[in-house]
Design an enzyme around this catalytic site. Structure first.
Site, PDB file in Angstrom:
ATOM      1  N   LYS A   1      43.370  44.345  50.808  1.00  0.00           N
ATOM      2  CA  LYS A   1      44.516  43.619  51.330  1.00  0.00           C
ATOM      3  C   LYS A   1      44.103  42.165  51.583  1.00  0.00           C
ATOM      4  CE  LYS A   1      44.445  44.218  56.368  1.00  0.00           C
ATOM      5  NZ  LYS A   1      44.812  42.881  56.813  1.00  0.00           N
TER       6      LYS A   1
ATOM      7  N   HIS B   1      48.362  48.308  58.384  1.00  0.00           N
ATOM      8  CA  HIS B   1      47.654  49.271  59.228  1.00  0.00           C
ATOM      9  C   HIS B   1      48.600  50.126  60.072  1.00  0.00           C
ATOM     10  CE1 HIS B   1      44.095  47.422  57.876  1.00  0.00           C
ATOM     11  NE2 HIS B   1      43.982  46.480  58.777  1.00  0.00           N
TER      12      HIS B   1
ATOM     13  N   THR C   1      28.432  38.601  46.995  1.00  0.00           N
ATOM     14  CA  THR C   1      27.716  37.819  48.003  1.00  0.00           C
ATOM     15  C   THR C   1      28.596  37.502  49.208  1.00  0.00           C
ATOM     16  OG1 THR C   1      28.321  35.762  46.875  1.00  0.00           O
ATOM     17  CG2 THR C   1      26.189  36.750  46.296  1.00  0.00           C
TER      18      THR C   1
ATOM     19  N   GLY D   1      32.521  39.502  44.019  1.00  0.00           N
ATOM     20  CA  GLY D   1      32.408  38.972  45.371  1.00  0.00           C
ATOM     21  C   GLY D   1      31.244  39.609  46.105  1.00  0.00           C
TER      22      GLY D   1
ATOM     23  N   ALA E   1      31.242  42.317  51.436  1.00  0.00           N
ATOM     24  CA  ALA E   1      30.190  43.041  50.722  1.00  0.00           C
ATOM     25  C   ALA E   1      28.949  43.191  51.586  1.00  0.00           C
ATOM     26  CB  ALA E   1      29.847  42.321  49.416  1.00  0.00           C
TER      27      ALA E   1
END
Length: 484
Positions: A148, A240, A19, A17, A23
């Protein structure tokens, strides 16, 4: 004060992933900053893999643009950017087929730390893991990072863990939650377990209650369709806020070591009491002027998904029995702020009598913005005229206390990726921890879905639904102001 930068071992990091949005926004800019700091060794290599067709130069141009957009101007050094981009290469890979895997295998070097970052949807985890082993790219020492959501309920989390377990041992799997990489979150453990001042008071005898707040000013925007299948409970509370709760409530581990820390966090989750329906408040932000409300953003007029949730929790153990924990999180609130507030009890007897305005001791750990800690204490108001008490803060913001060094504190993704290379799982979630969190969360979601209740509407730019205020007021307490 000088920050120490300790280089990691040479590594090959493959970003599936490569692109994608994550990222470009976080992973590659973070790696550039670690390179700039001198933490990345000379022979480290970063290999991006995705289905789009690029050569190395085209991909480097994409990341150069990302660095220009997401890295502060004073950190953008042209020579350093060129040197960093020379570490990058790109492979076009078909996650569900065989295309590109031989080329990827040819880029993996022996004798290096091998890490594979799955910056893709969970539906691709199994296919990627299977092909990494089929083409002998991954081995028993490799590390895999997964983002996640770790499932959408207990059943899907168990299925996801089982899929990963077919190809990787638990000690190879790094479930990343960027909240645990925040400097202040880690300082919470240092404050609790490194100072005799607080730990003796960290229990139901001295703590009146604890508030955990994660407030956002943005709505669901372009991710409305995705969010409507998730909601604040799944998107924020189950991971979280649950992690923050565990760190604030857990027992001291015997060592600052991955499984010792995660064992204690797991005990907290398993000690959580069931939550009564009266102790849950759910809300959706409404339209404001030209700004759409949640219903419009989600494109679902019948949506019963919450963009706000507040909960009152109890923990059935010796340390916390009887001390309530109040959690809240929401979209389109009045300020962007994340904090933990530990509100201590008043002295059993005041020799000064009752004085208006006196509020008692509160330790506030600010996670964002302006990371730092604040302890509110009582002192005498200066000047003549008797003993008048006022509240003043003992305030430590990282920016002020550390000066220029605060600017060099790595952000969450920088720190966590380097921990993966080191093989340190302390700040990553373990499989049984994820499943325990879902086992507690699922009945709450099933309860309000079965009742068919619709979330209350609240004004964008407010502190949330009025019912959330009543959740605290009926206990004789008040939420802290949501402020920058």
């Amino acid at each position: 004060m000088v920050s120490r930068v300790i280089p990691v071992d040479p590594f090959d990091l493959v970003i599936f992933g490569g692109t994608g949005d994550l990222a470009r926004r976080k992973i590659l800019p973070g790696l550039y900053l670690r390179f700039l700091s001198g933490q990345m060794p000379e022979d480290a290599a970063i290999i991006a893999a995705a289905r789009s067709d690029h050569d190395d130069d085209a991909y480097r141009a994409i990341i150069r643009k990302a660095i220009d957009e997401f890295v502060a101007k004073d950190k953008r050094d042209a020579k350093s950017i060129d040197a960093f981009l020379s570490r990058l290469s790109y492979v076009q890979v078909d996650a569900m087929g065989e295309g590109g895997w031989k080329e990827l295998a040819g880029k993996i070097r022996k004798g290096m730390v091998h890490a594979f970052y799955f910056s893709v949807g969970p539906s691709l985890f199994g296919a990627l893991a299977e092909r990494l082993h089929k083409h002998k790219i991954a081995d028993r020492k490799s590390r895999v990072v997964v983002e996640k959501p770790f499932g959408k309920d207990l059943a899907s989390a168990q299925e996801l863990n089982a899929t990963l377990a077919q190809h990787f041992r638990e000690e190879q799997i790094y479930r990343i939650d960027h909240y645990l990489g925040k400097e202040t979150v880690q300082n919470l453990m240092a404050v609790r377990f490194g100072n005799m001042l607080f730990e003796p008071l960290w229990n139901a005898q001295y703590v009146d209650h604890i508030q955990i707040t994660v407030a956002e000013t943005v709505g669901v925007g372009g991710r409305g369709a995705y969010y409507d299948n998730s909601g604040a409970m799944r998107d924020m509370v189950q991971n979280h806020l649950m992690q923050l709760l565990c760190l604030i409530a857990m027992e001291p581990p015997n060592a600052f070591e991955p499984n010792a820390v995660r064992d204690e966090k797991l005990k907290v989750i398993r000690a959580l009491d069931p939550v009564e329906p009266k102790d849950i408040v759910r809300g959706q932000y409404g339209p404001t002027g030209d700004e759409p409300g949640y219903i419009e953003d989600s494109e679902n007029p019948e949506s019963r998904t919450e963009s706000y949730i507040a909960l009152k929790l109890g923990i059935s153990n010796w340390r916390w029995k009887g001390t309530p924990f109040y959690l809240r999180t929401g979209k389109k609130l009045k300020a962007r702020a994340s904090e933990i507030a530990v509100v201590f009890k008043d002295p059993p007897h005041s020799i000064f009598g009752e004085q208006e305005g006196r509020k008692g001791n509160v330790l506030v750990i600010r996670l964002q913005p302006n990371e730092g800690m604040n302890l509110r204490v009582t002192i005498k108001e200066p000047g003549p005229g008797g003993m008048r008490l006022i509240e003043v803060p003992l305030d430590m913001s990282f920016a002020e206390a550390l000066g220029a060094d605060a600017e060099d504190v790595p952000d969450a993704y920088e720190r966590l990726i380097m921990d993966v290379i080191r093989g340190n799982q302390t700040l990553f979630m373990r499989g049984d921890e994820v499943e325990a969190a879902w086992a507690w969360t699922d009945p709450l979601i099933e309860g309000w879905q079965g009742a068919g209740t619709k979330p209350a509407t609240y004004d964008a730019g407010s502190s949330g639904p009025e019912d959330a205020l009543a959740l605290m007021h009926r206990d004789g307490r008040r939420w802290r102001e949501i402020a920058v």
